[in-house]
Design a protein around this motif. Structure first.
Motif, mmCIF file in Angstrom:
data_model
loop_
_atom_site.group_PDB
_atom_site.id
_atom_site.type_symbol
_atom_site.label_atom_id
_atom_site.label_comp_id
_atom_site.label_asym_id
_atom_site.label_seq_id
_atom_site.Cartn_x
_atom_site.Cartn_y
_atom_site.Cartn_z
ATOM 1 N N PHE A 32 0.947 -1.334 0.074
ATOM 2 C CA PHE A 32 -0.078 -0.179 -0.020
ATOM 3 C C PHE A 32 0.692 1.279 -0.035
ATOM 4 O O PHE A 32 2.115 1.334 0.689
ATOM 5 C CB PHE A 32 -1.013 0.165 1.174
ATOM 6 N N ASN A 33 0.339 2.400 -0.502
ATOM 7 C CA ASN A 33 0.921 3.499 -0.568
ATOM 8 C C ASN A 33 0.276 4.445 0.547
ATOM 9 O O ASN A 33 -0.835 4.725 0.395
ATOM 10 C CB ASN A 33 0.508 4.567 -1.992
ATOM 11 N N LEU A 34 1.087 4.621 1.572
ATOM 12 C CA LEU A 34 0.707 5.325 2.909
ATOM 13 C C LEU A 34 1.459 6.325 3.111
ATOM 14 O O LEU A 34 1.136 7.159 4.219
ATOM 15 C CB LEU A 34 0.699 4.151 4.049
ATOM 16 N N SER A 35 2.004 7.033 1.997
ATOM 17 C CA SER A 35 2.800 8.297 1.992
ATOM 18 C C SER A 35 1.552 9.352 2.030
ATOM 19 O O SER A 35 1.611 10.038 0.685
ATOM 20 C CB SER A 35 3.930 8.375 1.256
ATOM 21 N N ILE A 36 1.035 9.783 3.040
ATOM 22 C CA ILE A 36 -0.194 10.752 2.666
ATOM 23 C C ILE A 36 -0.022 11.585 3.817
ATOM 24 O O ILE A 36 0.279 11.341 5.140
ATOM 25 C CB ILE A 36 -1.433 10.059 3.054
ATOM 26 N N GLU A 48 -7.603 10.060 0.163
ATOM 27 C CA GLU A 48 -6.321 9.830 -0.340
ATOM 28 C C GLU A 48 -6.087 8.264 -0.234
ATOM 29 O O GLU A 48 -5.400 7.500 -0.932
ATOM 30 C CB GLU A 48 -5.125 10.518 0.533
ATOM 31 N N ILE A 49 -6.386 7.645 1.144
ATOM 32 C CA ILE A 49 -5.841 6.415 1.103
ATOM 33 C C ILE A 49 -6.884 5.371 0.113
ATOM 34 O O ILE A 49 -6.220 4.587 -0.488
ATOM 35 C CB ILE A 49 -6.264 5.636 2.596
ATOM 36 N N LEU A 93 -13.485 12.059 -7.507
ATOM 37 C CA LEU A 93 -13.888 11.812 -9.109
ATOM 38 C C LEU A 93 -12.667 11.488 -9.977
ATOM 39 O O LEU A 93 -12.523 10.727 -10.846
ATOM 40 C CB LEU A 93 -14.722 12.781 -9.735
ATOM 41 N N ASN A 94 -11.461 12.283 -9.484
ATOM 42 C CA ASN A 94 -10.255 12.112 -10.083
ATOM 43 C C ASN A 94 -9.623 10.895 -9.839
ATOM 44 O O ASN A 94 -9.227 10.069 -10.717
ATOM 45 C CB ASN A 94 -9.402 13.269 -9.539
ATOM 46 N N PHE A 95 -9.822 10.158 -8.616
ATOM 47 C CA PHE A 95 -9.347 8.895 -8.063
ATOM 48 C C PHE A 95 -10.081 7.830 -9.081
ATOM 49 O O PHE A 95 -9.382 6.765 -9.529
ATOM 50 C CB PHE A 95 -9.269 8.797 -6.685
ATOM 51 N N ILE A 96 -11.387 7.954 -9.179
ATOM 52 C CA ILE A 96 -12.260 7.092 -9.618
ATOM 53 C C ILE A 96 -11.669 7.013 -10.969
ATOM 54 O O ILE A 96 -11.821 5.903 -11.534
ATOM 55 C CB ILE A 96 -13.860 7.290 -9.500
ATOM 56 N N ASN A 97 -11.438 8.032 -11.888
ATOM 57 C CA ASN A 97 -11.302 7.932 -13.323
ATOM 58 C C ASN A 97 -9.763 7.403 -13.423
ATOM 59 O O ASN A 97 -9.458 6.622 -14.166
ATOM 60 C CB ASN A 97 -11.123 9.273 -13.956
#
Length: 137
Positions: A32-36, A48-49, A93-97
């Motif tokens: 996982f990318n957890l650098s948030i 973000e997660i 929406l950006n993440f969904i796309n």
């Protein structure tokens, strides 16, 4: 055999093993990318997660919750006031796309656990509140 499967997202550490009686099985562990930014609000941190780790189902649920202004009813322990709803919806929406054509480990043929299992694991590891849809039946 041990390798990283980059055909799914998030990528997974894959170990091909055998039971003691010889039957093979595959153990997949998502990376996982957890650098948030930890300074984000709980809702932004959750977005973000979800988005950076291809949690499509929960991202869709959160989108619908925000569109319908149901966050205080459907999100567990949600006590925030949303100041810029349109910004959060746009971010979702950006993440969904971005994730549309990506296959998640919990959606492929070797799935054992669903999104919620991994989200609970992340929440426990980070000791940070993630906002999930309440299970309403």
């Amino acid at each position: 055999m041990i390798y990283i499967d980059k055909t799914i997202f998030p990528h997974c550490f894959v170990e091909e093993k055998r039971f003691e009686w010889g039957e093979p099985y595959i153990n997949m562990t998502p990376i996982f990318n957890l650098s948030i930014n930890p300074g984000l609000s709980d809702i932004e941190f959750t977005i973000e997660i979800l988005g950076k780790n291809n949690f499509k189902n929960n991202l869709d649920k959160l989108y619908n919750i925000l569109i319908n202004k149901e966050e205080h009813f459907r999100l567990v322990d949600f006590n925030e006031h949303i100041l810029d709803r349109e910004f959060l919806i746009g971010k979702i929406l950006n993440f969904i796309n971005e994730n549309t054509n990506k296959i998640a480990p919990w959606d492929n043929e070797f799935k054992i656990f669903g999104e919620e299992f991994y989200l609970e694991m992340i929440k426990d590891d980070l000791k940070k509140s993630l906002k999930f849809d309440r299970k309403i039946y």
